[in-house]
Design a protein around this motif. Sequence first.
Motif, PDB file in Angstrom:
ATOM      1  N   UNK A   1     -48.373 -62.038 -56.663  1.00 31.11           N
ATOM      2  CA  UNK A   1     -49.429 -61.640 -57.597  1.00 31.11           C
ATOM      3  C   UNK A   1     -49.252 -60.195 -58.051  1.00 31.11           C
ATOM      4  N   UNK A   2     -48.641 -59.384 -57.202  1.00 28.27           N
ATOM      5  CA  UNK A   2     -48.432 -57.961 -57.523  1.00 28.27           C
ATOM      6  C   UNK A   2     -46.994 -57.672 -57.934  1.00 28.27           C
ATOM      7  N   UNK A   3     -46.152 -58.691 -57.953  1.00 31.34           N
ATOM      8  CA  UNK A   3     -44.717 -58.491 -58.263  1.00 31.34           C
ATOM      9  C   UNK A   3     -44.126 -57.386 -57.388  1.00 31.34           C
ATOM     10  N   UNK A   4     -44.437 -57.442 -56.112  1.00 31.81           N
ATOM     11  CA  UNK A   4     -44.009 -56.395 -55.187  1.00 31.81           C
ATOM     12  C   UNK A   4     -43.366 -57.024 -53.965  1.00 31.81           C
ATOM     13  N   UNK A   5     -42.274 -56.425 -53.520  1.00 35.51           N
ATOM     14  CA  UNK A   5     -41.602 -56.848 -52.301  1.00 35.51           C
ATOM     15  C   UNK A   5     -41.640 -55.688 -51.316  1.00 35.51           C
ATOM     16  N   UNK A   6     -41.724 -56.022 -50.044  1.00 31.32           N
ATOM     17  CA  UNK A   6     -41.839 -55.020 -48.990  1.00 31.32           C
ATOM     18  C   UNK A   6     -40.713 -55.194 -47.977  1.00 31.32           C
ATOM     19  N   UNK A   7     -40.399 -54.098 -47.304  1.00 27.15           N
ATOM     20  CA  UNK A   7     -39.498 -54.141 -46.163  1.00 27.15           C
ATOM     21  C   UNK A   7     -40.135 -53.335 -45.045  1.00 27.15           C
ATOM     22  N   UNK A   8     -40.650 -54.034 -44.055  1.00 26.57           N
ATOM     23  CA  UNK A   8     -41.222 -53.393 -42.868  1.00 26.57           C
ATOM     24  C   UNK A   8     -40.089 -53.127 -41.899  1.00 26.57           C
ATOM     25  N   UNK A   9     -39.909 -51.870 -41.562  1.00 27.63           N
ATOM     26  CA  UNK A   9     -38.804 -51.473 -40.684  1.00 27.63           C
ATOM     27  C   UNK A   9     -39.383 -50.885 -39.403  1.00 27.63           C
ATOM     28  N   UNK A  10     -39.132 -51.549 -38.290  1.00 26.87           N
ATOM     29  CA  UNK A  10     -39.610 -51.108 -36.984  1.00 26.87           C
ATOM     30  C   UNK A  10     -38.437 -50.740 -36.093  1.00 26.87           C
ATOM     31  N   UNK A  11     -38.740 -50.028 -35.029  1.00 30.59           N
ATOM     32  CA  UNK A  11     -37.709 -49.626 -34.052  1.00 30.59           C
ATOM     33  C   UNK A  11     -36.508 -49.012 -34.769  1.00 30.59           C
ATOM     34  N   UNK A  12     -36.783 -48.088 -35.645  1.00 33.82           N
ATOM     35  CA  UNK A  12     -35.716 -47.499 -36.450  1.00 33.82           C
ATOM     36  C   UNK A  12     -34.740 -46.707 -35.603  1.00 33.82           C
ATOM     37  N   UNK A  13     -33.478 -46.756 -36.023  1.00 34.63           N
ATOM     38  CA  UNK A  13     -32.397 -46.064 -35.334  1.00 34.63           C
ATOM     39  C   UNK A  13     -31.751 -45.071 -36.299  1.00 34.63           C
ATOM     40  N   UNK A  14     -31.115 -44.028 -35.776  1.00 33.43           N
ATOM     41  CA  UNK A  14     -30.440 -43.076 -36.671  1.00 33.43           C
ATOM     42  C   UNK A  14     -29.448 -43.750 -37.615  1.00 33.43           C
ATOM     43  N   UNK A  15     -28.819 -44.817 -37.166  1.00 30.65           N
ATOM     44  CA  UNK A  15     -27.850 -45.511 -38.025  1.00 30.65           C
ATOM     45  C   UNK A  15     -28.497 -46.280 -39.163  1.00 30.65           C
ATOM     46  N   UNK A  16     -29.829 -46.358 -39.165  1.00 29.60           N
ATOM     47  CA  UNK A  16     -30.529 -46.956 -40.298  1.00 29.60           C
ATOM     48  C   UNK A  16     -30.689 -45.966 -41.448  1.00 29.60           C
ATOM     49  N   UNK A  17     -30.341 -44.716 -41.207  1.00 31.88           N
ATOM     50  CA  UNK A  17     -30.442 -43.702 -42.255  1.00 31.88           C
ATOM     51  C   UNK A  17     -29.583 -44.095 -43.444  1.00 31.88           C
ATOM     52  N   UNK A  18     -30.211 -44.150 -44.610  1.00 34.45           N
ATOM     53  CA  UNK A  18     -29.511 -44.582 -45.829  1.00 34.45           C
ATOM     54  C   UNK A  18     -30.475 -44.526 -46.996  1.00 34.45           C
ATOM     55  N   UNK A  19     -29.918 -44.682 -48.184  1.00 32.29           N
ATOM     56  CA  UNK A  19     -30.739 -44.972 -49.351  1.00 32.29           C
ATOM     57  C   UNK A  19     -30.893 -46.487 -49.417  1.00 32.29           C
TER      58      UNK A  19
END
Length: 122
Positions: free
Chosen positions: A76-94
Amino acid sequence: QVQLVESGGGLVQAGGSLRLSCAASGRTFSMYYTMSWFRPAPGKEREFVAAIRWSGGTRYDADSVKGRFTISRDNAKNTVYLQMNSLKPEDTAIYYCAASRSSTLGSSPDYWGQGTQVTVSS
């Protein structure tokens, strides 16, 4: 034309969480498009992270994010989400949002957003 605008990136400590959002718009955008998230990786311009069909079916990159990241969408909002938990330094990125006319999860996108920076400190 289709426009994809990401938001929600930032700086977080290892173990923390972030939720990325991607708002889609444009005269030719369809709620039936498959939406995805990508990020750069060594040796690749962008690697697949997660994808979701309009009906809710999902796929994740099993090696790096499964069990920690959750993709969802609000048609309905034309929106997508990405919930990111337990983040690690290697997740650093654009992180890039993408849209595909194909219903095949993980297929090459037709449209790209500009990206949002996620930085995870150790």
